[in-house]
Each structure stands twice: as structure tokens, then as C-alpha cells.
Scaffold this active site. Structure first.
Site, PDB file in Angstrom:
ATOM      1  N   THR A  86       0.845  -1.199  -0.068  1.00  0.00           N
ATOM      2  CA  THR A  86       0.036  -0.090   0.125  1.00  0.00           C
ATOM      3  C   THR A  86       0.884   1.126   0.034  1.00  0.00           C
ATOM      4  O   THR A  86       0.122   2.550   0.085  1.00  0.00           O
ATOM      5  CB  THR A  86      -1.289   0.085   1.345  1.00  0.00           C
ATOM      6  OG1 THR A  86      -0.295  -0.294   2.310  1.00  0.00           O
ATOM      7  CG2 THR A  86      -2.232  -0.987   1.059  1.00  0.00           C
ATOM      8  N   TYR A 113       1.011   1.674  -8.442  1.00  0.00           N
ATOM      9  CA  TYR A 113       0.377   1.069  -7.444  1.00  0.00           C
ATOM     10  C   TYR A 113      -1.180   0.678  -7.935  1.00  0.00           C
ATOM     11  O   TYR A 113      -1.678  -0.344  -8.023  1.00  0.00           O
ATOM     12  CB  TYR A 113      -0.016   2.170  -6.006  1.00  0.00           C
ATOM     13  CG  TYR A 113      -1.144   1.682  -5.060  1.00  0.00           C
ATOM     14  CD1 TYR A 113      -0.931   0.579  -4.220  1.00  0.00           C
ATOM     15  CD2 TYR A 113      -2.460   2.266  -5.093  1.00  0.00           C
ATOM     16  CE1 TYR A 113      -1.964   0.283  -3.367  1.00  0.00           C
ATOM     17  CE2 TYR A 113      -3.414   1.875  -4.277  1.00  0.00           C
ATOM     18  CZ  TYR A 113      -3.215   0.895  -3.430  1.00  0.00           C
ATOM     19  OH  TYR A 113      -4.297   0.703  -2.562  1.00  0.00           O
ATOM     20  N   TRP A 145      -9.454   5.701   0.597  1.00  0.00           N
ATOM     21  CA  TRP A 145      -9.010   6.646   1.701  1.00  0.00           C
ATOM     22  C   TRP A 145      -9.090   5.972   3.157  1.00  0.00           C
ATOM     23  O   TRP A 145      -9.819   6.386   4.027  1.00  0.00           O
ATOM     24  CB  TRP A 145      -9.673   7.957   1.761  1.00  0.00           C
ATOM     25  CG  TRP A 145      -9.470   8.840   0.748  1.00  0.00           C
ATOM     26  CD1 TRP A 145      -9.314   8.512  -0.805  1.00  0.00           C
ATOM     27  CD2 TRP A 145      -9.815  10.219   0.430  1.00  0.00           C
ATOM     28  NE1 TRP A 145      -9.275   9.565  -1.438  1.00  0.00           N
ATOM     29  CE2 TRP A 145      -9.639  10.745  -0.948  1.00  0.00           C
ATOM     30  CE3 TRP A 145     -10.391  11.211   1.431  1.00  0.00           C
ATOM     31  CZ2 TRP A 145      -9.746  11.958  -1.172  1.00  0.00           C
ATOM     32  CZ3 TRP A 145     -10.315  12.565   0.895  1.00  0.00           C
ATOM     33  CH2 TRP A 145     -10.217  12.796  -0.353  1.00  0.00           C
TER      34      TRP A 145
END
Ligand SMILES: NC(=O)c1ccc[n+]([C@@H]2O[C@H](COP(=O)([O-])OP(=O)(O)OC[C@H]3O[C@@H](n4cnc5c(N)ncnc54)[C@H](OP(=O)(O)O)[C@@H]3O)[C@@H](O)[C@H]2O)c1
Length: 285
Positions: free
Chosen positions: A63, A126, A151
Site C-alpha cells: 500500500t 500502485y 482513503w
């Protein structure tokens, strides 16, 4: 029902662990890279043969969005190949898979909320690796759901809430971008939703894609202001534009997710983002 959690030391995995006492109908097996490295296909197959899970919830991921720009190989190994390993093992053993993806698969040039069938167009490494992960789950041909979320924050790990609380207490002023629009998602709410919808989701015979974030819309500036308000932090927050805060990976300018599909299919209610931020901050104390 035996549920294998991968990447269980991460934000989402830890929130699932916290919820375990409320879901006594499930048996959980928690793994992270030490117990089960999902990039190792042979280990994944052996693990499925030994543990025979009914469900795998893949919370594992690479991440580090900016780091991925210079570490494409690892990002693709963890976010693209590895979900394929899990999806094939699940498909071969008749297990159901829950895979988590991201709003970043969209290029963010819309000005209305994205629906699941909108064309994806990932821009960063990503984002491309996550899009390839979705594709790998589709290709495995088993039963699965892919949940795109945005988010993500939680009471665990490093995230925007903790960063804003730390800097807000240390500094007099902070600059935060106001021109990237999306919706924060409390991993606690997502974890609960996954565990609630599971029995119904498993009825579907194919791979379904769903969007899930909290309700409402915000910029990172709005998010920061809400965090400071709930945490009683008086630091001045300046609204700046993305061009004033360049980062290695390009982010979508607009990535609000339309959640009508998941709400309608499973009759769920989704908390408003500000209420969830308050809940998380109350937990952090
Ligand atoms: N965070 C966000 O803002 C966000 C937004 C949208 C979507 N998502 C998606 O939501 C999901 C959950 O995100 P998160 O924030 O909970 O992630 P996270 O906190 O970064 O946790 C991911 C976990 O996976 C582990 N992991 C990494 N490589 C692995 C491997 N090869 N085998 C097994 N485990 C491995 C990580 O270990 P290490 O820490 O040791 O690497 C970490 O414990 C991910 O699919 C992510 O892409 C996240």
C-alpha cells in the site's frame, strides 16, 4: 464457516480481528506475511489444502503508493500476482474470496460518483498493480467479490488520521490539499460490512465488483479539519492545491464512489464519514 484472513496485521485485518467476538458464527484464521506469504503460490496451495477455509478475505497488499513508483516489481508481485494465487487456490478448493481494491483504479477525471461498470484507467504504479489484481481474481474463475474502497483509515497502523493528529499537535500550521475529492473510509465499518454481507454474497455464482466507502464527500483539507475538530487540535490548516505539494505518484482528483449497488444488494446502511472519523478518534483517545 472457516475464514482465512491474509495480511491480518494491516489496518483492515486488525479491524476484523477486533470484531471477532461479535461474529461467533465464524471461525477465523489470521495470517500475515510470516505465516502465509501470498506471493508464494506453492505455500498458498499447501495452506488451502491443510486448513481448507470456506472463505478467504484478502487484506494483504503493498500500500506504499509513492514507493511503488520505484518498486514496481514488488507492487505487482503483492497486488497483482498474489491475489491470483489466492483466487486460484480458492477456486480449486471451492472457497469464496473477498478481495479489496481501490478507488485509484479510476483516473479521477470524472465529476460524478463512479459506478462499478465505469471504465477503469489507473495512472500510478500502485493503481495499475491493483487493477491487475482485480483482473487476476476475475481470471481465476471462482466465486468472489471485489470491493473497491477509498482513503482507508483505522485505529491501527499509520494513516492520515494519525498523521494529522501528530503534526497538528507538534506544529502551528499545516498545509493540506483541497483539490482532491473523495470519501474517507473507516476500516472498522468496511470490516463489519464484509462480515455482515458474507453469507448473501456467497450465493452469487460469479465475481461481483462493489464499491464501499463511508457516505458523503470530502477533500483531504476537509478531512484534516474534521480530525482536528474532533481531536480538539487548534493548529491552523491551510488549503493548498496538489500542484503545491508534488508527490511521486499521481492521485485521482475525483474518486467518489457510488455505493448504490452494495447498499441495494445487501440492504445495508453506511455511516457518514464525519461520524466515523469521530468514532475512530474517540477510540484513539
Ligand atoms: N490504505 C488505503 O488508503 C487504501 C485505500 C483504498 C484501498 N485500499 C486497499 O485496502 C486493502 C487493505 O489496506 P490496508 O490499509 O489495511 O493495508 P495495510 O495496512 O498496508 O496492510 C496490508 C498488510 O498486508 C501485509 N502484506 C504485505 N505483503 C504481504 C504478503 N506478501 N503476504 C502476506 N501479507 C502481506 C502487510 O505487511 P507489511 O506491513 O509487513 O508489509 C500488512 O500487514 C488493500 O487491498 C489496499 O490496497 C487501501
Amino acid at each position: 464457516m472457516k475464514i482465512l484472513i491474509t495480511g491480518s496485521n494491516g489496518q483492515l485485518g486488525r479491524e476484523i480481528r477486533e470484531l471477532e467476538p461479535a461474529y461467533t458464527q465464524y471461525e477465523f484464521i489470521y495470517t500475515d506475511v510470516e505465516e502465509l506469504d501470498i506471493t508464494d503460490a506453492a505455500s498458498v496451495n499447501d495452506y488451502f489444502a491443510f486448513q481448507r477455509p470456506d472463505v478467504v478475505i484478502n487484506c494483504a497488499a503493498y500500500t506504499a503508493v509513492d514507493k511503488a513508483e520505484t518498486d514496481e516489481e514488488t507492487a505487482f508481485r503483492v497486488n497483482a500476482s498474489a491475489p491470483g494465487n489466492l483466487a486460484r487456490a480458492a477456486s480449486d478448493s471451492g472457497a469464496f474470496m473477498v478481495h479489496i481494491s481501490t478507488d485509484y483504479v479510476y483516473n479521477g477525471r470524472n465529476y460524478s460518483p463512479y459506478i462499478e461498470t465505469d471504465l477503469i484507467n489507473p495512472v500510478s504504479v500502485y493503481a495499475k498493480s491493483k487493477a491487475a489484481g482485480e483482473e487476476a481474481v476475475h481470471l481465476a474463475g471462482g466465486k468472489a467479490i471485489i470491493i473497491r474502497t477509498s482513503w482507508l483509515y483505522s485505529a491501527f497502523g499509520n494513516n492520515f488520521i494519525k498523521t494529522m493528529m501528530k503534526y497538528g499537535r507538534e506544529r502551528d500550521t499545516l498545509n493540506v490539499v483541497f483539490d482532491q475529492i473523495g470519501t474517507p473510509t473507516y476500516a472498522h465499518d468496511l470490516a463489519k460490512t464484509i462480515l455482515d454481507i458474507l453469507p448473501m454474497a456467497m450465493i452469487d455464482e460469479r465475481v461481483e465488483v462493489y464499491h464501499y466507502s463511508n457516505e458523503g464527500v470530502a477533500s483531504w483539507y476537509d478531512f484534516a479539519k474534521a480530525i482536528h475538530r474532533f481531536a480538539n487540535i487548534t493548529c491552523k490548516v491551510n488549503a493548498i492545491s496538489t500542484s503545491d505539494y508534488p508527490l511521486p505518484a499521481e492521485r485521482p482528483f475525483y474518486s467518489v464512489l457510488d455505493k448504490s449497488k452494495i447498499k441495494k444488494r445487501f440492504s445495508i446502511e453506511i455511516p457518514y464519514w464525519r461520524d466515523s472519523v469521530k468514532h475512530c478518534i474517540d477510540r484513539l483517545g
